[in-house]
Design a protein around this motif. Sequence first.
Motif, PDB file in Angstrom:
ATOM      1  N   ARG A   5       4.088   4.778  -7.198  1.00 29.08           N
ATOM      2  CA  ARG A   5       5.529   5.077  -7.176  1.00 29.08           C
ATOM      3  C   ARG A   5       6.008   5.382  -5.751  1.00 29.08           C
ATOM      4  NH1 ARG A   5       4.128   8.114 -11.933  1.00 29.08           N
ATOM      5  NH2 ARG A   5       4.158   9.988 -10.660  1.00 29.08           N
ATOM      6  N   LEU A   6       5.178   6.085  -4.989  1.00 31.98           N
ATOM      7  CA  LEU A   6       5.532   6.411  -3.614  1.00 31.98           C
ATOM      8  C   LEU A   6       5.676   5.141  -2.780  1.00 31.98           C
ATOM      9  CD1 LEU A   6       4.881   9.415  -1.754  1.00 31.98           C
ATOM     10  CD2 LEU A   6       3.687   7.534  -0.683  1.00 31.98           C
ATOM     11  N   LEU A   7       4.737   4.219  -2.917  1.00 31.82           N
ATOM     12  CA  LEU A   7       4.805   2.958  -2.184  1.00 31.82           C
ATOM     13  C   LEU A   7       6.038   2.157  -2.590  1.00 31.82           C
ATOM     14  CD1 LEU A   7       1.043   1.893  -2.312  1.00 31.82           C
ATOM     15  CD2 LEU A   7       2.271   2.869  -0.362  1.00 31.82           C
ATOM     16  N   GLU A   8       6.340   2.134  -3.885  1.00 32.33           N
ATOM     17  CA  GLU A   8       7.523   1.407  -4.361  1.00 32.33           C
ATOM     18  C   GLU A   8       8.808   2.060  -3.862  1.00 32.33           C
ATOM     19  OE1 GLU A   8       7.090   1.272  -8.606  1.00 32.33           O
ATOM     20  OE2 GLU A   8       5.450  -0.177  -8.496  1.00 32.33           O
ATOM     21  N   PHE A   9       8.869   3.394  -3.866  1.00 30.80           N
ATOM     22  CA  PHE A   9      10.070   4.102  -3.438  1.00 30.80           C
ATOM     23  C   PHE A   9      10.387   3.787  -1.976  1.00 30.80           C
ATOM     24  CE2 PHE A   9      12.136   7.748  -1.420  1.00 30.80           C
ATOM     25  CZ  PHE A   9      13.255   7.886  -2.226  1.00 30.80           C
ATOM     26  N   TYR A  10       9.359   3.841  -1.114  1.00 26.26           N
ATOM     27  CA  TYR A  10       9.570   3.599   0.305  1.00 26.26           C
ATOM     28  C   TYR A  10       9.549   2.114   0.667  1.00 26.26           C
ATOM     29  CZ  TYR A  10       9.146   8.612   1.138  1.00 26.26           C
ATOM     30  OH  TYR A  10       9.340   9.961   1.141  1.00 26.26           O
ATOM     31  N   GLY A  11       9.207   1.253  -0.286  1.00 27.41           N
ATOM     32  CA  GLY A  11       9.193  -0.181  -0.035  1.00 27.41           C
ATOM     33  C   GLY A  11       8.109  -0.602   0.942  1.00 27.41           C
ATOM     34  N   ILE A  12       6.955   0.042   0.854  1.00 30.66           N
ATOM     35  CA  ILE A  12       5.849  -0.270   1.757  1.00 30.66           C
ATOM     36  C   ILE A  12       4.602  -0.615   0.954  1.00 30.66           C
ATOM     37  CG2 ILE A  12       6.714   1.160   3.637  1.00 30.66           C
ATOM     38  CD1 ILE A  12       4.737   3.319   2.788  1.00 30.66           C
ATOM     39  N   GLN A  13       3.560  -1.036   1.650  1.00 31.98           N
ATOM     40  CA  GLN A  13       2.281  -1.317   1.029  1.00 31.98           C
ATOM     41  C   GLN A  13       1.236  -0.377   1.607  1.00 31.98           C
ATOM     42  OE1 GLN A  13       0.973  -5.117   0.084  1.00 31.98           O
ATOM     43  NE2 GLN A  13       3.006  -6.015  -0.030  1.00 31.98           N
ATOM     44  N   LEU A  14       0.088  -0.344   0.971  1.00 34.19           N
ATOM     45  CA  LEU A  14      -0.966   0.575   1.364  1.00 34.19           C
ATOM     46  C   LEU A  14      -1.363   0.418   2.825  1.00 34.19           C
ATOM     47  CD1 LEU A  14      -2.736   2.788   0.195  1.00 34.19           C
ATOM     48  CD2 LEU A  14      -4.394   1.040  -0.439  1.00 34.19           C
ATOM     49  N   HIS A  15      -1.404  -0.801   3.322  1.00 36.06           N
ATOM     50  CA  HIS A  15      -1.817  -1.016   4.713  1.00 36.06           C
ATOM     51  C   HIS A  15      -0.781  -0.525   5.718  1.00 36.06           C
ATOM     52  CE1 HIS A  15       0.471  -4.739   3.960  1.00 36.06           C
ATOM     53  NE2 HIS A  15       0.730  -4.703   5.249  1.00 36.06           N
TER      54      HIS A  15
END
Length: 92
Positions: free
Chosen positions: A29-39
């Motif tokens: 959810r955090l990655l989706e909220f900020y629009g980023i990926q793990l890398h």
Amino acid sequence: PNPNKEERVCFVPFLLRGLAFPIHPFLRRLLEFYGIQLHNLTPGSILHISAFVALCELFLGIEVHFELWRKFFCLVPRHRGGSIFDVGGAEV
């Protein structure tokens, strides 16, 4: 890296140091909220996120709460391009 919409990039050192899949729903959810990926996160940022999850679930005995996360933390670009992010203190 330029993954397709269904693909994700992960660095081998992350896996060698214990990152496993599937990832915690809060991280997703955090990655989706900020629009980023793990890398896009630094290893230190991943450590902050996992410590926050452990604090909530293991110490406080509550479900990880995103609004609580936003109260204490934010993601800040590490360089001008804004593609690498560090977890920093939220503006109060």
